[in-house]
Design a protein around this motif. Sequence first.
Motif, mmCIF file in Angstrom:
data_model
loop_
_atom_site.group_PDB
_atom_site.id
_atom_site.type_symbol
_atom_site.label_atom_id
_atom_site.label_comp_id
_atom_site.label_asym_id
_atom_site.label_seq_id
_atom_site.Cartn_x
_atom_site.Cartn_y
_atom_site.Cartn_z
ATOM 1 N N ARG A 40 -0.318 4.102 -0.839
ATOM 2 C CA ARG A 40 -1.302 5.310 -0.475
ATOM 3 C C ARG A 40 -0.871 6.527 -1.767
ATOM 4 N N HIS B 281 0.066 4.235 8.262
ATOM 5 C CA HIS B 281 -0.921 5.071 8.848
ATOM 6 C C HIS B 281 -0.199 6.010 9.958
ATOM 7 N N HIS C 158 0.931 -1.284 -0.108
ATOM 8 C CA HIS C 158 -0.007 0.103 -0.006
ATOM 9 C C HIS C 158 0.989 1.379 -0.033
ATOM 10 N N HIS D 14 -8.608 -10.732 -0.936
ATOM 11 C CA HIS D 14 -8.455 -10.452 0.639
ATOM 12 C C HIS D 14 -9.430 -11.518 1.083
ATOM 13 N N THR E 165 -11.896 -3.835 5.522
ATOM 14 C CA THR E 165 -10.336 -3.291 6.133
ATOM 15 C C THR E 165 -10.404 -1.651 5.616
ATOM 16 N N THR E 166 -9.241 -1.362 5.814
ATOM 17 C CA THR E 166 -9.123 0.208 5.272
ATOM 18 C C THR E 166 -9.730 0.445 3.936
ATOM 19 N N ALA F 158 1.615 -1.249 4.915
ATOM 20 C CA ALA F 158 0.376 -0.140 5.106
ATOM 21 C C ALA F 158 0.414 0.898 5.960
ATOM 22 N N ALA G 10 -6.073 -0.643 10.904
ATOM 23 C CA ALA G 10 -5.251 -1.658 10.594
ATOM 24 C C ALA G 10 -4.242 -1.513 9.684
ATOM 25 N N GLY G 11 -3.079 -2.269 9.928
ATOM 26 C CA GLY G 11 -1.836 -1.907 8.949
ATOM 27 C C GLY G 11 -0.624 -1.895 9.705
ATOM 28 N N CYS H 144 -3.213 -5.464 12.293
ATOM 29 C CA CYS H 144 -3.743 -5.429 10.818
ATOM 30 C C CYS H 144 -4.451 -6.475 10.456
ATOM 31 N N LEU H 145 -5.080 -6.548 9.295
ATOM 32 C CA LEU H 145 -6.150 -7.490 8.936
ATOM 33 C C LEU H 145 -5.796 -8.220 7.742
ATOM 34 N N ASN I 111 -6.756 0.340 -2.812
ATOM 35 C CA ASN I 111 -7.568 0.872 -1.704
ATOM 36 C C ASN I 111 -7.126 2.301 -1.476
HETATM 37 O O1 DOR Z 1 -3.902 -4.325 7.780
HETATM 38 C C1 DOR Z 1 -4.407 -3.953 6.664
HETATM 39 N N1 DOR Z 1 -4.126 -2.882 6.331
HETATM 40 N N2 DOR Z 1 -4.961 -4.834 5.989
HETATM 41 C C2 DOR Z 1 -5.508 -4.635 4.942
HETATM 42 O O2 DOR Z 1 -6.217 -5.537 4.162
HETATM 43 C C3 DOR Z 1 -5.368 -3.126 4.468
HETATM 44 C C4 DOR Z 1 -4.438 -2.413 4.795
HETATM 45 C C5 DOR Z 1 -4.533 -0.962 4.617
HETATM 46 O O3 DOR Z 1 -4.818 -0.493 3.778
HETATM 47 O O4 DOR Z 1 -4.098 -0.139 5.732
#
Ligand code: DOR
Length: 346
Positions: free
Chosen positions: A18, A252, A16, A137, A107-108, A250, A264-265, A219-220, A42
Motif C-alpha cells: 500500500r 485492509h 501489497h 492474476h 480484485t482490489t 494484503a 479481499a486480502g 482473498c482472491l 495496485n
Molecule cells: O485478495 C487479494 N487482495 N487479491 C488480490 O488480487 C489483491 C489483493 C489486495 O490488493 O487487497
Amino acid sequence: MVNQLTLIRPDDWHVHLRDGDALDTTVPAAAKYFGRSIIMPNLKLPVRNVNDALFYRQRILRHRPKDSQWLPLMVLYLTDDTSKKDISEAKKSGFVQAVKYYPAGATTNSASGVTQLERLDPIFNEIQESNLILQLHGEVTDQNIDIFDREAVFIDRHLRRIKEKFPELKIVLEHITTSQAAQYVEENDQYLAATITPQHLLYNRNDMLAGGIRPHLYCLPILKRDIHQKELIRAATSGSKKFFLGTDSAPHVSETKESACGCAGCFSHHAALEFYAEVFDQADAMHHLEAFASINGAQFYQLPLNKSKITLVKEPWTIPEEIPFCGSQLIPLAAGMALNWKLRLP
Ligand code: DOR
Ligand code: ZN
C-alpha cells in the motif's frame, strides 16, 4: 526431529505494501524477513510507468529500518493504454522487474486493469523481448463463470494461448489456488512458474464458510476445496523449482473486511515465514523450505541469491488478535492461533 533451521534469507515474490501511513507497518514487516520483495502496483492510482515506480520506490525506502538491506523490486500495472515505450523504459530503469496483468474488476484496485487480454499481444511481445517477467492474476471475470472456476477457466482460455504464442515469455502465475494450476505449471516448460500464498496452503473454503463466514480469510483468488489445498501443499513442498514464496500479504483495516461487501486480502507478514515452516514441517519437507523460500524465485527472476542467512527455531508462540494499522487495526491471518516455528531475531 529438526528444532532449528538456518536458511539463505528468503525473498517475497508478491506483496501489497500500500502507500502513505500503511508503509509504517508494511515496510518494516517485509524487511524483518526478506532480502527483497516484489511490490504489487495496485495502488488507488496504479503504478503505470517508470516514473510512478520511481516515486513509489522512494516513498517505500523512506520507511526502511536503518540497519536493513531489504530492497523493493518494482512492478508496472498493465492497463488498456500501456505502451511498448512504457515497457522498454521499465527495462532500462533497472529497478522494475516485472509487469502485472490484472483483469479489470477482478480484485482490489483493479478498475484500471485490462478489459481485453487478446489486445495485449504487442505488449506481451515487448515484455518477452525485454526479458522482463509477466505476472498474471490468473482469473477470468465473466459474471457467468463461477468464482470457484475462474482460475481453471483462465488457464484454458488464455494461458495456453499465451504460452503457445510467446514461448520465451517468462510468466509467473500468481497465488495459484487449484490443482489445475499446480499441474499445468509443473508439467510446463522453464518459462512458467507460480507463487503460492500461506493462506492457500493453510486453509480451504470450509475454513472460510462452514459454521459462519470468516471475512478475514476472504482473498482472491478465493480459497478452494480441500483437494486443491492438498495439491498446493504437495506442489510447494515437492522440491520443484517451479514454485516459490509469494505471501500476497494484503492489509485492509478490519472495518473494510467486516462489512456487507468486504474487501479481499489477508495480511500475513506478521508470521510470513513461520506459516510456510508450519506447512513444510507438517509435510515432512523442511529440507525443501530453503529452495521454495530463498532460491527458486531468485533463479526464475535471474537475480543473485541473498548473502545473509536467517534462522527459524521451534518455539511455540501465539499470533496476536489484532495489529494496529492506519489509525485503526487489522486482523492478521490466523489471529490467536498457536504456531510452532519462530524467526530468531539477531
Ligand atoms: O485478495 C487479494 N487482495 N487479491 C488480490 O488480487 C489483491 C489483493 C489486495 O490488493 O487487497
Ligand atoms: Zn496480490
